[in-house]
Design a protein around this motif. Structure first.
Motif, PDB file in Angstrom:
ATOM      1  N   ALA A   1      -3.517  29.771 -19.578  1.00  0.00           N
ATOM      2  CA  ALA A   1      -3.469  28.307 -19.455  1.00  0.00           C
ATOM      3  C   ALA A   1      -4.431  27.620 -20.411  1.00  0.00           C
ATOM      4  CB  ALA A   1      -3.776  27.909 -18.005  1.00  0.00           C
ATOM      5  N   GLU A   2      -5.606  28.229 -20.627  1.00  0.00           N
ATOM      6  CA  GLU A   2      -6.595  27.585 -21.492  1.00  0.00           C
ATOM      7  C   GLU A   2      -6.186  27.596 -22.965  1.00  0.00           C
ATOM      8  OE1 GLU A   2      -8.205  31.836 -20.737  1.00  0.00           O
ATOM      9  OE2 GLU A   2      -7.068  30.310 -19.650  1.00  0.00           O
ATOM     10  N   HIS A   3      -5.104  28.312 -23.298  1.00  0.00           N
ATOM     11  CA  HIS A   3      -4.654  28.368 -24.693  1.00  0.00           C
ATOM     12  C   HIS A   3      -3.297  27.693 -24.904  1.00  0.00           C
ATOM     13  CE1 HIS A   3      -8.053  30.820 -25.687  1.00  0.00           C
ATOM     14  NE2 HIS A   3      -7.729  31.684 -24.742  1.00  0.00           N
ATOM     15  N   LEU A   4      -2.781  27.018 -23.884  1.00  0.00           N
ATOM     16  CA  LEU A   4      -1.484  26.364 -24.045  1.00  0.00           C
ATOM     17  C   LEU A   4      -1.521  25.276 -25.110  1.00  0.00           C
ATOM     18  CD1 LEU A   4      -0.185  26.152 -20.369  1.00  0.00           C
ATOM     19  CD2 LEU A   4       0.629  27.637 -22.218  1.00  0.00           C
ATOM     20  N   ALA A   5      -2.591  24.514 -25.166  1.00  0.00           N
ATOM     21  CA  ALA A   5      -2.676  23.431 -26.161  1.00  0.00           C
ATOM     22  C   ALA A   5      -2.697  24.000 -27.572  1.00  0.00           C
ATOM     23  CB  ALA A   5      -3.909  22.568 -25.906  1.00  0.00           C
ATOM     24  N   SER A   6      -3.465  25.053 -27.808  1.00  0.00           N
ATOM     25  CA  SER A   6      -3.515  25.629 -29.152  1.00  0.00           C
ATOM     26  C   SER A   6      -2.186  26.289 -29.511  1.00  0.00           C
ATOM     27  CB  SER A   6      -4.683  26.612 -29.296  1.00  0.00           C
ATOM     28  OG  SER A   6      -4.596  27.637 -28.333  1.00  0.00           O
ATOM     29  N   PHE A   7      -1.494  26.878 -28.519  1.00  0.00           N
ATOM     30  CA  PHE A   7      -0.159  27.431 -28.766  1.00  0.00           C
ATOM     31  C   PHE A   7       0.799  26.314 -29.184  1.00  0.00           C
ATOM     32  CE2 PHE A   7       4.062  27.822 -26.811  1.00  0.00           C
ATOM     33  CZ  PHE A   7       4.580  28.837 -27.593  1.00  0.00           C
ATOM     34  N   ARG A   8       0.786  25.209 -28.430  1.00  0.00           N
ATOM     35  CA  ARG A   8       1.657  24.079 -28.767  1.00  0.00           C
ATOM     36  C   ARG A   8       1.383  23.566 -30.182  1.00  0.00           C
ATOM     37  NH1 ARG A   8       4.423  21.646 -24.859  1.00  0.00           N
ATOM     38  NH2 ARG A   8       3.990  22.159 -22.694  1.00  0.00           N
ATOM     39  N   ASP A   9       0.105  23.410 -30.491  1.00  0.00           N
ATOM     40  CA  ASP A   9      -0.271  22.903 -31.815  1.00  0.00           C
ATOM     41  C   ASP A   9       0.176  23.847 -32.924  1.00  0.00           C
ATOM     42  OD1 ASP A   9      -1.421  20.698 -30.623  1.00  0.00           O
ATOM     43  OD2 ASP A   9      -3.486  21.439 -30.807  1.00  0.00           O
ATOM     44  N   ALA A  10      -0.015  25.139 -32.717  1.00  0.00           N
ATOM     45  CA  ALA A  10       0.295  26.115 -33.759  1.00  0.00           C
ATOM     46  C   ALA A  10       1.775  26.143 -34.113  1.00  0.00           C
ATOM     47  CB  ALA A  10      -0.167  27.507 -33.323  1.00  0.00           C
ATOM     48  N   PHE A  11       2.640  25.853 -33.131  1.00  0.00           N
ATOM     49  CA  PHE A  11       4.072  25.991 -33.356  1.00  0.00           C
ATOM     50  C   PHE A  11       4.857  24.692 -33.184  1.00  0.00           C
ATOM     51  CE2 PHE A  11       2.489  30.197 -32.280  1.00  0.00           C
ATOM     52  CZ  PHE A  11       2.908  30.896 -33.402  1.00  0.00           C
ATOM     53  N   GLY A  12       4.161  23.565 -33.024  1.00  0.00           N
ATOM     54  CA  GLY A  12       4.846  22.280 -32.930  1.00  0.00           C
ATOM     55  C   GLY A  12       5.718  22.146 -31.700  1.00  0.00           C
ATOM     56  N   VAL A  13       5.322  22.760 -30.586  1.00  0.00           N
ATOM     57  CA  VAL A  13       6.114  22.700 -29.354  1.00  0.00           C
ATOM     58  C   VAL A  13       5.995  21.301 -28.760  1.00  0.00           C
ATOM     59  CG1 VAL A  13       6.372  23.618 -27.012  1.00  0.00           C
ATOM     60  CG2 VAL A  13       5.827  25.162 -28.911  1.00  0.00           C
ATOM     61  N   PRO A  14       7.123  20.630 -28.513  1.00  0.00           N
ATOM     62  CA  PRO A  14       7.066  19.272 -27.959  1.00  0.00           C
ATOM     63  C   PRO A  14       6.519  19.257 -26.532  1.00  0.00           C
ATOM     64  CG  PRO A  14       9.347  20.027 -28.082  1.00  0.00           C
ATOM     65  CD  PRO A  14       8.506  21.085 -28.744  1.00  0.00           C
ATOM     66  N   ASP A  15       5.963  18.123 -26.145  1.00  0.00           N
ATOM     67  CA  ASP A  15       5.341  17.985 -24.826  1.00  0.00           C
ATOM     68  C   ASP A  15       6.312  18.181 -23.671  1.00  0.00           C
ATOM     69  OD1 ASP A  15       2.893  17.509 -25.975  1.00  0.00           O
ATOM     70  OD2 ASP A  15       3.058  15.319 -25.850  1.00  0.00           O
ATOM     71  N   ASP A  16       7.614  17.943 -23.897  1.00  0.00           N
ATOM     72  CA  ASP A  16       8.566  18.059 -22.791  1.00  0.00           C
ATOM     73  C   ASP A  16       9.089  19.488 -22.599  1.00  0.00           C
ATOM     74  OD1 ASP A  16      10.151  18.190 -25.050  1.00  0.00           O
ATOM     75  OD2 ASP A  16      11.710  16.854 -24.272  1.00  0.00           O
ATOM     76  N   HIS A  17       8.509  20.447 -23.301  1.00  0.00           N
ATOM     77  CA  HIS A  17       8.855  21.856 -23.105  1.00  0.00           C
ATOM     78  C   HIS A  17       7.597  22.646 -22.772  1.00  0.00           C
ATOM     79  CE1 HIS A  17      12.697  20.797 -24.853  1.00  0.00           C
ATOM     80  NE2 HIS A  17      13.134  21.995 -24.500  1.00  0.00           N
ATOM     81  N   ALA A  18       7.731  23.569 -21.823  1.00  0.00           N
ATOM     82  CA  ALA A  18       6.595  24.391 -21.402  1.00  0.00           C
ATOM     83  C   ALA A  18       6.991  25.862 -21.472  1.00  0.00           C
ATOM     84  CB  ALA A  18       6.185  24.037 -19.977  1.00  0.00           C
ATOM     85  N   PRO A  19       6.121  26.715 -22.013  1.00  0.00           N
ATOM     86  CA  PRO A  19       6.439  28.144 -22.047  1.00  0.00           C
ATOM     87  C   PRO A  19       6.342  28.760 -20.656  1.00  0.00           C
ATOM     88  CG  PRO A  19       4.220  27.772 -22.867  1.00  0.00           C
ATOM     89  CD  PRO A  19       4.813  26.409 -22.608  1.00  0.00           C
TER      90      PRO A  19
END
Length: 198
Positions: free
Chosen positions: A146-164
């Motif tokens: 959970a503490e790395h979700l933001a960096s994962f999103r940033d690294a791959f351009g994952v939009p806010d409305d999608h969650a891994p």
């Protein structure tokens, strides 16, 4: 391979041989994943495919495992040539069930007995795992911290409305597939089926 054999052979593989995975096989995994059951035929999932050495290395760094990080699990998992990240969109489900054919007039989450956006993406992930077995490959599903979700999103351009929902490593099984995991230390439960009543 017979379906019962696919189910029997499915294991979480934590170490992979130094061989590439045929892109056509990865495409089949994704085609099968998109055949998973999904509420209202919402299809509110997405799949991030990382199949180049640079993208796979960036995944590990973005999820907290820098190049100098070492442990037996990580050392084995980093040998995978492919990482597939199944994602889900809660908004897609809320929008779909506010459409006329579903009879709900709002996007309230209170109507949902369970969050099917997670359930459906999990079913899709299982089809990736089963297809890997059917293709003679190994795979492992695991969570993104959970503490790395933001960096994962940033690294791959994952939009806010999608969650891994997690990530899946894929590759050819190594002779030594890594740690045996929990099934080697725990018996398979035989008390989980209740017929007629609990």
């Amino acid at each position: 391979m017979e379906f019962r054999e696919v189910v029997r052979r499915r294991r979480m593989v934590r170490r992979y041989a130094d061989r590439p995975v045929d892109p056509a096989v990865v495409d089949r995994m994704l085609e099968h994943a998109q055949r998973a059951p999904n509420a209202g035929f919402t299809q509110g999932w997405a799949f991030l495919v990382l199949d180049t050495p640079d993208d796979v290395a960036r995944f590990w760094v973005a999820t907290g495992a820098g190049p100098d990080a070492r442990n037996a699990w990580l050392d084995g998992m980093r040998t995978a040539p492919v990482v597939i990240v199944p994602l889900t969109s809660k908004a897609a489900y809320l929008d779909r069930y506010a459409e006329d054919d579903k009879g709900w007039t709002d996007r309230s989450e209170d109507r949902w007995p369970v969050p099917y956006w997670w359930v459906d993406a999990g079913m899709a992930a299982l089809l990736v795992l089963q297809t890997a077995v059917d293709e003679g490959l190994g795979a492992c599903f695991f969570g993104i911290p959970a503490e790395h979700l933001a960096s994962f999103r940033d690294a791959f351009g994952v939009p806010d409305d999608h969650a891994p929902v997690g990530a899946i490593t894929v590759g050819h099984r190594a002779t030594d597939t890594g740690a045996k995991g929990s099934p080697a230390r725990r018996e398979r439960r035989a008390d989980v089926v209740h017929r007629g009543r609990w």
